[in-house]
Enzyme design. Structure first.
Site, PDB file in Angstrom:
ATOM      1  N   LEU A   1       0.558  -1.598  -0.210  1.00  0.00           N
ATOM      2  CA  LEU A   1       0.383   0.328   0.097  1.00  0.00           C
ATOM      3  C   LEU A   1       1.223   1.078   0.330  1.00  0.00           C
ATOM      4  O   LEU A   1       2.273   1.187   0.344  1.00  0.00           O
ATOM      5  CB  LEU A   1      -0.726   0.140   0.871  1.00  0.00           C
ATOM      6  CG  LEU A   1      -1.948  -1.445   1.315  1.00  0.00           C
ATOM      7  CD1 LEU A   1      -1.891  -1.226   2.662  1.00  0.00           C
ATOM      8  CD2 LEU A   1      -2.771  -1.246   0.285  1.00  0.00           C
ATOM      9  N   GLY A   2       0.164   2.196  -0.471  1.00  0.00           N
ATOM     10  CA  GLY A   2       1.134   3.119  -0.789  1.00  0.00           C
ATOM     11  C   GLY A   2       1.202   4.241   0.082  1.00  0.00           C
ATOM     12  O   GLY A   2       0.137   4.519   0.816  1.00  0.00           O
ATOM     13  N   LYS A   3       2.058   4.710   1.030  1.00  0.00           N
ATOM     14  CA  LYS A   3       2.423   5.302   2.261  1.00  0.00           C
ATOM     15  C   LYS A   3       1.377   6.822   2.106  1.00  0.00           C
ATOM     16  O   LYS A   3       0.283   6.731   2.835  1.00  0.00           O
ATOM     17  CB  LYS A   3       3.438   6.095   2.701  1.00  0.00           C
ATOM     18  CG  LYS A   3       3.503   6.644   3.429  1.00  0.00           C
ATOM     19  CD  LYS A   3       4.776   7.059   4.376  1.00  0.00           C
ATOM     20  CE  LYS A   3       4.926   7.770   5.620  1.00  0.00           C
ATOM     21  NZ  LYS A   3       6.023   7.678   6.042  1.00  0.00           N
TER      22      LYS A   3
ATOM     23  N   ASP B   1      -0.738 -13.312  -2.215  1.00  0.00           N
ATOM     24  CA  ASP B   1      -0.272 -11.598  -2.428  1.00  0.00           C
ATOM     25  C   ASP B   1      -1.188 -11.056  -1.945  1.00  0.00           C
ATOM     26  O   ASP B   1      -1.090  -9.883  -1.146  1.00  0.00           O
ATOM     27  CB  ASP B   1       0.212 -11.576  -3.988  1.00  0.00           C
ATOM     28  CG  ASP B   1       0.498  -9.892  -3.748  1.00  0.00           C
ATOM     29  OD1 ASP B   1       1.541 -10.022  -3.813  1.00  0.00           O
ATOM     30  OD2 ASP B   1       0.497  -9.815  -5.165  1.00  0.00           O
TER      31      ASP B   1
ATOM     32  N   HIS C   1      -2.423  -6.870   0.870  1.00  0.00           N
ATOM     33  CA  HIS C   1      -3.103  -5.678   0.491  1.00  0.00           C
ATOM     34  C   HIS C   1      -4.382  -5.511   1.198  1.00  0.00           C
ATOM     35  O   HIS C   1      -5.088  -4.684   1.705  1.00  0.00           O
ATOM     36  CB  HIS C   1      -2.880  -5.749  -1.028  1.00  0.00           C
ATOM     37  CG  HIS C   1      -2.007  -5.420  -1.871  1.00  0.00           C
ATOM     38  ND1 HIS C   1      -1.023  -4.470  -1.145  1.00  0.00           N
ATOM     39  CD2 HIS C   1      -0.521  -6.237  -2.105  1.00  0.00           C
ATOM     40  CE1 HIS C   1      -0.044  -5.054  -2.081  1.00  0.00           C
ATOM     41  NE2 HIS C   1       0.131  -5.615  -2.825  1.00  0.00           N
TER      42      HIS C   1
END
Length: 121
Positions: free
Chosen positions: A1-3, A56, A61
């Site tokens: 996950l993007g910060k 995955d 996620h």
């Protein structure tokens, strides 16, 4: 996950007074976490065959997103405090039963081939 995505979600949840009284166990009956891709596996077939898309995507996620959505407000936005609150959520949820999950397989679409047609499978 993007910060950046995670921080935006945390700000939306905990710094927005509009959501404070609405985003809690008294006002929310259920939450569904849905994963749907518009594209095919695009060369990732070998990876998914070896490790599995459930391991995955779901384990890494989707569980992270579910924990962020369900957790209580952390003491601060430090990684340790966020991790503590996410752990509380994960420890509180019941294990999934097979009837609780809908699984599918990539099929041919307008933008890509199906899973079984993927050269790396």
């Amino acid at each position: 996950l993007g910060k950046e995505l995670v921080m935006n979600l945390l700000i939306l949840r905990f710094a927005n007074i509009c959501f404070g009284s609405l985003w809690n166990r008294h006002a929310v009956k259920a939450v569904q976490v849905i994963f749907k891709e518009e594209r095919g596996i695009e060369g990732r077939g070998g990876y998914f065959d070896q490790y599995g898309i459930i391991r995955d995507v779901m384990q890494n996620h989707l569980l992270q997103m579910m924990a962020l959505v369900a957790m209580e407000q952390p003491l601060s936005l430090s990684a340790e405090h966020i991790r503590t609150e996410k752990l509380k959520v994960l420890q509180a949820i019941a294990p999934l039963a097979a009837d609780d999950v809908v699984l599918g397989q990539y099929s041919r679409s307008q933008v890509g081939c199906g899973y079984l047609e993927e050269p790396s499978v």
